[in-house]
Enzyme design. Structure first.
Site, PDB file in Angstrom:
ATOM      1  N   ARG A  61       6.978 -12.032  -3.827  1.00 26.51           N
ATOM      2  CA  ARG A  61       6.895 -12.839  -5.055  1.00 26.51           C
ATOM      3  C   ARG A  61       7.659 -12.190  -6.195  1.00 26.51           C
ATOM      4  O   ARG A  61       8.146 -12.874  -7.102  1.00 26.51           O
ATOM      5  CB  ARG A  61       5.429 -13.094  -5.432  1.00 26.51           C
ATOM      6  CG  ARG A  61       4.722 -14.028  -4.472  1.00 26.51           C
ATOM      7  CD  ARG A  61       3.239 -14.139  -4.793  1.00 26.51           C
ATOM      8  NE  ARG A  61       2.559 -12.868  -4.692  1.00 26.51           N
ATOM      9  CZ  ARG A  61       2.057 -12.344  -3.578  1.00 26.51           C
ATOM     10  NH1 ARG A  61       2.114 -13.033  -2.456  1.00 26.51           N
ATOM     11  NH2 ARG A  61       1.481 -11.168  -3.566  1.00 26.51           N
ATOM     12  N   GLU A  98      -4.561  -0.572  -1.436  1.00 24.52           N
ATOM     13  CA  GLU A  98      -5.979  -0.594  -1.784  1.00 24.52           C
ATOM     14  C   GLU A  98      -6.811  -0.014  -0.629  1.00 24.52           C
ATOM     15  O   GLU A  98      -7.728   0.756  -0.838  1.00 24.52           O
ATOM     16  CB  GLU A  98      -6.415  -2.024  -2.099  1.00 24.52           C
ATOM     17  CG  GLU A  98      -7.044  -2.113  -3.470  1.00 24.52           C
ATOM     18  CD  GLU A  98      -7.172  -3.539  -3.952  1.00 24.52           C
ATOM     19  OE1 GLU A  98      -6.216  -4.319  -3.766  1.00 24.52           O
ATOM     20  OE2 GLU A  98      -8.231  -3.853  -4.509  1.00 24.52           O
TER      21      GLU A  98
HETATM   22  P1  AMP Z   1      -0.859  -2.740  -6.168  1.00 28.06           P
HETATM   23  O1  AMP Z   1       0.080  -1.896  -5.363  1.00 28.06           O
HETATM   24  O2  AMP Z   1      -2.289  -2.467  -5.867  1.00 28.06           O
HETATM   25  O3  AMP Z   1      -0.537  -2.698  -7.651  1.00 28.06           O
HETATM   26  O4  AMP Z   1      -0.657  -4.233  -5.671  1.00 28.06           O
HETATM   27  C1  AMP Z   1       0.402  -4.986  -6.169  1.00 28.06           C
HETATM   28  C2  AMP Z   1       1.029  -5.837  -5.103  1.00 28.06           C
HETATM   29  O5  AMP Z   1       0.070  -6.485  -4.287  1.00 28.06           O
HETATM   30  C3  AMP Z   1       1.859  -6.916  -5.744  1.00 28.06           C
HETATM   31  O6  AMP Z   1       3.056  -7.070  -5.008  1.00 28.06           O
HETATM   32  C4  AMP Z   1       0.975  -8.143  -5.688  1.00 28.06           C
HETATM   33  O7  AMP Z   1       1.731  -9.284  -5.399  1.00 28.06           O
HETATM   34  C5  AMP Z   1      -0.052  -7.859  -4.601  1.00 28.06           C
HETATM   35  N1  AMP Z   1      -1.444  -8.057  -5.031  1.00 28.06           N
HETATM   36  C6  AMP Z   1      -2.401  -7.097  -5.111  1.00 28.06           C
HETATM   37  N2  AMP Z   1      -3.576  -7.590  -5.491  1.00 28.06           N
HETATM   38  C7  AMP Z   1      -3.387  -8.910  -5.701  1.00 28.06           C
HETATM   39  C8  AMP Z   1      -4.228  -9.985  -6.145  1.00 28.06           C
HETATM   40  N3  AMP Z   1      -5.526  -9.808  -6.450  1.00 28.06           N
HETATM   41  N4  AMP Z   1      -3.683 -11.213  -6.257  1.00 28.06           N
HETATM   42  C9  AMP Z   1      -2.382 -11.413  -5.963  1.00 28.06           C
HETATM   43  N5  AMP Z   1      -1.542 -10.454  -5.542  1.00 28.06           N
HETATM   44  C10 AMP Z   1      -2.026  -9.205  -5.409  1.00 28.06           C
END
Ligand code: AMP
Length: 175
Positions: A61, A98
């Site tokens: 995205r 996560e």
């Molecule tokens: P992070 O590495 O934890 O910051 O996760 C960011 C990436 O995971 C991005 O590319 C987001 O598109 C996706 N992502 C993580 N959590 C969500 C969420 N709750 N809703 C949508 N996309 C998420």
């Protein structure tokens, strides 16, 4: 359109892609011409006049917003992808998900030494993904001048992992 209107278009999908995750679905924002333009206007405003050389965006995205933004700024676009998707020689970085770990890749010649790069993604959650993208930029002797997100899940405090890596951390819509 205002960013408040854009926010109202973002759809919550519970338990996707796994139980306990509240997924922020931004496809309705992409699907609405006025909303998409509002987002791009706001992203562009944060970078305009600051002499960026390149947008680096994270699959998938992030590509939608990153590529459109690169076009507006008349600068290049380079993709960061999950392991195994890029065809040519790559730099790799392991990053924290996560739950567990992932690997991100960038083509070795995607970013040029000395460039000032904007790292763009749709959403900042824990910050692990954007941190990985920043490491890949640094491996190519370039620097991150800004991190830019459409949405920030502020309660996860992802920005604390990015502050100090270069440039400000900017998000248009925070939860
Ligand atoms: P992070 O590495 O934890 O910051 O996760 C960011 C990436 O995971 C991005 O590319 C987001 O598109 C996706 N992502 C993580 N959590 C969500 C969420 N709750 N809703 C949508 N996309 C998420």
């Amino acid at each position: 359109m205002t960013l408040d209107r854009v926010r109202a278009l973002i759809r919550d999908v519970p338990d996707f892609p796994q139980p306990g995750i509240l997924f922020k679905d931004i496809t309705p924002v992409m699907g609405d011409a006025a909303a998409f333009q509002t987002v791009l206007d706001a992203l562009e405003e944060r970078l305009r006049g600051r002499d960026f050389d390149r947008v680096v965006a994270i699959e998938s995205r992030g590509f939608v917003f990153g590529a459109a933004l690169a076009d507006r700024l008349e600068i290049g676009f380079s993709p960061v992808r999950k392991l195994g998707k890029l065809p040519y020689k790559t730099h790799r970085i392991e990053y924290a998900l996560e739950y567990g770990k992932g690997v991100l890749e960038s083509h070795v010649d995607a970013v040029h030494p000395g460039e000032k790069v904007a790292v763009v993604d749709d959403l900042l959650a824990t910050g692990g993904t954007a941190w990985g993208a920043a490491q890949l930029v640094e491996k190519q002797q370039a620097k991150v001048g800004a991190f830019l997100f459409v949405v920030e899940l502020a309660f996860l405090k992802g920005r604390s992992r990015l502050e100090g890596l270069g440039g400000p951390v900017e998000a248009l819509i925070a939860y």
